[in-house]
Design an enzyme around this catalytic site. Structure first.
Site, PDB file in Angstrom:
ATOM      1  N   ASP A  11      46.756  51.778  52.696  1.00 26.33           N
ATOM      2  CA  ASP A  11      46.518  50.708  51.714  1.00 26.33           C
ATOM      3  C   ASP A  11      45.065  50.274  51.813  1.00 26.33           C
ATOM      4  O   ASP A  11      44.393  50.520  52.826  1.00 26.33           O
ATOM      5  CB  ASP A  11      47.435  49.504  51.973  1.00 26.33           C
ATOM      6  CG  ASP A  11      47.206  48.395  50.960  1.00 26.33           C
ATOM      7  OD1 ASP A  11      47.210  48.689  49.744  1.00 26.33           O
ATOM      8  OD2 ASP A  11      46.971  47.239  51.356  1.00 26.33           O
ATOM      9  N   SER A  12      44.590  49.600  50.782  1.00 22.03           N
ATOM     10  CA  SER A  12      43.234  49.072  50.794  1.00 22.03           C
ATOM     11  C   SER A  12      43.074  48.008  51.880  1.00 22.03           C
ATOM     12  O   SER A  12      41.943  47.656  52.223  1.00 22.03           O
ATOM     13  CB  SER A  12      42.893  48.475  49.423  1.00 22.03           C
ATOM     14  OG  SER A  12      43.824  47.468  49.105  1.00 22.03           O
ATOM     15  N   CYS A  74      49.686  51.425  47.972  1.00 20.76           N
ATOM     16  CA  CYS A  74      48.733  50.582  47.246  1.00 20.76           C
ATOM     17  C   CYS A  74      48.841  50.988  45.785  1.00 20.76           C
ATOM     18  O   CYS A  74      48.693  52.167  45.454  1.00 20.76           O
ATOM     19  CB  CYS A  74      47.321  50.848  47.771  1.00 20.76           C
ATOM     20  SG  CYS A  74      46.024  50.029  46.828  1.00 20.76           S
ATOM     21  N   GLU A 159      45.380  36.517  50.708  1.00 20.27           N
ATOM     22  CA  GLU A 159      44.597  36.904  51.893  1.00 20.27           C
ATOM     23  C   GLU A 159      43.997  35.693  52.598  1.00 20.27           C
ATOM     24  O   GLU A 159      43.566  35.802  53.739  1.00 20.27           O
ATOM     25  CB  GLU A 159      43.534  37.926  51.505  1.00 20.27           C
ATOM     26  CG  GLU A 159      44.193  39.214  51.049  1.00 20.27           C
ATOM     27  CD  GLU A 159      43.413  40.461  51.339  1.00 20.27           C
ATOM     28  OE1 GLU A 159      42.206  40.365  51.611  1.00 20.27           O
ATOM     29  OE2 GLU A 159      44.031  41.540  51.285  1.00 20.27           O
ATOM     30  N   CYS A 193      51.907  44.987  42.778  1.00 23.13           N
ATOM     31  CA  CYS A 193      50.828  44.938  43.763  1.00 23.13           C
ATOM     32  C   CYS A 193      51.515  44.639  45.089  1.00 23.13           C
ATOM     33  O   CYS A 193      52.384  43.763  45.161  1.00 23.13           O
ATOM     34  CB  CYS A 193      49.825  43.836  43.419  1.00 23.13           C
ATOM     35  SG  CYS A 193      48.673  43.496  44.766  1.00 23.13           S
ATOM     36  N   HIS A 195      50.725  43.129  47.621  1.00 27.50           N
ATOM     37  CA  HIS A 195      50.583  41.773  48.183  1.00 27.50           C
ATOM     38  C   HIS A 195      51.621  40.800  47.610  1.00 27.50           C
ATOM     39  O   HIS A 195      51.955  39.807  48.251  1.00 27.50           O
ATOM     40  CB  HIS A 195      49.214  41.182  47.831  1.00 27.50           C
ATOM     41  CG  HIS A 195      48.082  41.664  48.662  1.00 27.50           C
ATOM     42  ND1 HIS A 195      47.719  42.970  48.742  1.00 27.50           N
ATOM     43  CD2 HIS A 195      47.204  40.971  49.443  1.00 27.50           C
ATOM     44  CE1 HIS A 195      46.667  43.081  49.541  1.00 27.50           C
ATOM     45  NE2 HIS A 195      46.335  41.883  49.982  1.00 27.50           N
TER      46      HIS A 195
HETATM   47  N1  DGL Z   1      47.064  46.709  47.686  1.00 26.40           N
HETATM   48  C1  DGL Z   1      46.485  46.610  46.356  1.00 26.40           C
HETATM   49  C2  DGL Z   1      47.534  46.977  45.302  1.00 26.40           C
HETATM   50  O1  DGL Z   1      48.685  47.139  45.588  1.00 26.40           O
HETATM   51  C3  DGL Z   1      45.944  45.239  46.089  1.00 26.40           C
HETATM   52  C4  DGL Z   1      44.749  44.851  46.905  1.00 26.40           C
HETATM   53  C5  DGL Z   1      43.420  45.356  46.393  1.00 26.40           C
HETATM   54  O2  DGL Z   1      43.003  45.000  45.278  1.00 26.40           O
HETATM   55  O3  DGL Z   1      42.800  46.127  47.124  1.00 26.40           O
HETATM   56  O4  DGL Z   1      47.190  47.129  44.159  1.00 26.40           O
END
Ligand code: DGL
Length: 274
Positions: A11-12, A74, A159, A193, A195
């Site tokens: 993931d990012s 992600c 976050e 997403c 998050h």
């Molecule tokens: N984890 C990213 C997603 O699911 C969101 C966080 C980011 O923008 O890096 O899209």
């Protein structure tokens, strides 16, 4: 051959931990290696080229550590990099290795969750712009109506551990209202997403009764179990010692502090560079 051949989860940053938590619960005996690219997060606002470049760096890093299967946990990476990786990069460089995403498992089942045939999506601006969800949903449910709402402030709020309070309520309510004003018949909303499950209780407070919120984690985890059953050659190559390792491209102490919120239990990460 490398001793451990874990399943790679990428993931990012932190969000993929909400998906990893569900995967690890269904596949406790497998080894896993989680990589969060916190140093270069967020991906949600970046171009296709940049997201592909960053994601491919991460996938190669995981391959170099023995992973034969990587899950892009992600949405932004799944929306903007997965197709190029599957269709171009893997056949050229790693024809025997596999990369999966988090969008398809949800889109192939979304029809189960809606009676009205009208579905909503909350996601990052990048995922919405990519049109990946409506394009994939059309393949499985051509008659389904899909409306997407980009929620650019939700990731930074989460976050910063702002999961409630007046500021977060304002931005949650605003996007819920905008989405439902566009299509009042929506009866299922995808949290597109990784998050967003952390905001699900707050989102639910502003939804009229009867609208389902769909989190990806459990659906992606079930899809992965099915994939491993169907692909015995990949399953056979995954080592099963119950190990979990976590790496971040930024500060591990910072990562561990917030990671527990997403993963649901304590995390001890190590630093790496891509
Ligand atoms: N984890 C990213 C997603 O699911 C969101 C966080 C980011 O923008 O890096 O899209």
């Amino acid at each position: 051959m490398t001793a451990a051949q874990p399943i790679g989860i990428f993931d990012s940053g932190y969000g993929g931990l909400t998906v990893f938590k569900e995967i690890a619960a269904l596949l406790p005996e497998y080894d896993f290696l989680y990589l969060g690219d916190n140093a270069r997060t967020p991906y949600g606002t970046r171009s296709f080229e940049t997201v592909h470049h960053y994601t491919w760096d991460a996938v190669r890093w995981l391959f170099a550590r023995g992973c034969r299967l990587v899950v892009l946990a992600c949405n932004t990476a799944s929306a903007k990099a997965l197709r190029t990786i599957q269709q171009k990069d893997l056949p050229q460089a790693y024809p025997d290795l596999r990369v999966l995403g988090v969008i398809r498992p949800v889109t192939e089942r979304i029809g189960e969750f809606s009676r009205s045939g009208h579905v909503g999506l909350f996601a990052t601006a990048g995922t919405v712009r990519s049109q990946s969800y409506p394009i994939e949903i059309k393949k499985f449910f051509p008659d389904l109506v899909v409306h997407a709402e980009a929620c650019p402030l939700w990731v930074p709020l989460i976050e910063n551990n702002e999961l409630d309070g007046a500021g977060t309520e304002f931005f949650v309510r605003r996007h819920v209202d905008k989405l439902l004003a566009r299509d009042p018949e929506i009866d299922a909303i995808i949290l597109g997403c990784t998050h967003y499950p952390l905001l699900s209780a707050l989102i639910a407070r502003f939804l009229p009764p009867g609208i389902k919120l769909i989190s990806q984690g459990p659906i992606v985890a079930e899809a992965l179990v099915g994939y491993l059953h169907r692909h015995t050659e990949i399953d056979g190559s995954c080592t099963k010692g119950g190990r979990r390792e976590f790496f971040t491209t930024d500060d591990p102490e910072d990562f561990d502090r917030l990671a527990a919120l997403f993963y649901g239990s304590a995390v001890r990460s190590k630093k790496t560079d891509l």
